[in-house]
Design an enzyme around this catalytic site. Structure first.
Site, short mmCIF file in Angstrom:
data_model
loop_
_atom_site.label_atom_id
_atom_site.label_comp_id
_atom_site.label_asym_id
_atom_site.label_seq_id
_atom_site.Cartn_x
_atom_site.Cartn_y
_atom_site.Cartn_z
N PRO A 218 -5.24 -32.24 36.61
CG PRO A 218 -5.46 -32.59 38.89
CD PRO A 218 -5.14 -33.29 37.62
CE LYS A 219 2.33 -28.39 34.72
NZ LYS A 219 2.83 -28.42 33.34
CB VAL A 220 -2.51 -30.92 31.64
CG1 VAL A 220 -2.89 -30.64 30.21
CG2 VAL A 220 -1.15 -31.61 31.69
CB CYS A 223 -0.88 -25.64 31.69
SG CYS A 223 0.43 -25.87 32.89
#
Length: 293
Positions: A218-220, A223
């Site tokens: 989710p984070k990548v 980004c």
DNA sequence: TTGCAGGGGTCAA
DNA sequence: TTGACCCCTGCA
């Protein structure tokens, strides 16, 4: 957008919303290096050049007007009015301080493939090492170019990386991420996913496609969408954003997904921009300012 | 000097 | 939900 075409390059006027240090050191890019005179030298869009602040104006050294309008104005998001965005976000008292702290931040529109690989490398990693690893990948497998007698290297295209062994990639310092990079290169070079095409899709759909890549969580995914596809509603939650959100808003330990939902609801289509101000503010003010990521 | 925790997450069990 | 993962740095 007010600029002058000079013999040194393009000089951008009225730049209260463009501070090189804020733009290049807010965690969104890894190939821009600070020079002793405070300017930033980087490689992007297939060329190397220097961005420097001169008497309050911004000089894009060595860039001609055609390239500026054709590529760099988009890369630096110069068509967007950050003054209006900052005003809207600053209605919130915490955001008012964060915006003031990183007042010259702009969200770059970087190459989606390069950004995809760069943020796979960023997982559980520190900024200096991420930068080193990316540079090694470029020097080892990117096209060598020269400018004013100085060599630089493009970011290697998918087909180039797809032709390598995992060990070749690992040798650049990628560690356990090497297998993810190789698989991503295969997925893209075989035409199964075109990262550029995701720009035209809505955020949730693009996110679901990115999450199919190994090494992209989710984070990548957030980004990649924020820093290369102008999807300003993407809100990446890393440890710093988690800290700042819990400290100022949620007042308790909160799961990442819940923080993301809260922020998207609170900041709406500007969530990603808010995230960048908060990230820069958190890293600068919430302790342990080190070379560590 | 040495050893160990932990990092701008993700995966697999 | 939790441990493992490259490997480098800070710290005890």
């Amino acid at each position: 957008m007010d600029y002058i075409n000079t013999e040194n390059g393009i000089l951008l006027k009225n730049t209260k919303d463009f501070e090189p240090e804020h733009v290049f050191e807010c965690g969104q890019c890894f190939r821009w290096n600070r020079m002793p005179d405070g300017s930033y030298r980087g490689v992007a869009g297939g060329r190397a050049f220097c961005v420097k602040k001169v008497n309050g104006d911004i000089l894009f050294q060595g860039i001609n007007e055609q390239d500026f309008n054709g590529y760099w104005a988009g890369y630096f998001d110069l068509g967007r009015d950050y003054g209006t965005i900052k005003k809207a976000l600053s209605k919130d008292p915490v955001m008012e301080r964060a915006v003031d702290y990183g007042s010259g931040i702009r969200i770059l529109k970087q190459d989606p493939w390069e950004t995809l690989v760069s943020f796979i490398i960023s997982a559980n990693n520190r900024i200096p090492r991420i930068m080193l690893t990316i540079e090694k990948l470029c020097q080892s497998f990117g096209e060598r170019k020269e400018q004013n007698g100085e060599a630089y290297f493009d970011f290697p295209p998918p087909r180039r990386l797809a032709a390598l062994d995992e060990q070749d990639i690992r040798a650049c310092g990628c560690g356990f991420r090497a297998k993810y990079i190789l698989q991503a290169a295969r997925i893209v070079s075989e035409g199964r996913v075109d990262p550029h095409s995701l720009e035209n899709m809505d955020t949730e759909y693009a996110r679901s496609v990115l999450l199919c890549f190994p090494g992209i969580g989710p984070k990548v995914a957030d980004c990649i969408m924020l820093f290369s596809m102008a999807k300003l509603d993407a809100f990446p939650v890393d440890v710093w954003v988690k800290r700042v959100m819990e400290h100022y808003y949620l007042k308790r330990e909160t799961p990442l997904a819940q923080i993301r939902r809260f922020a998207v609801q609170k900041f709406g289509p500007l969530a990603g921009v808010a995230q960048q101000y908060l990230f820069y503010y958190a890293r600068g003010t919430m302790g342990r300012i080190t070379g560590r990521g």
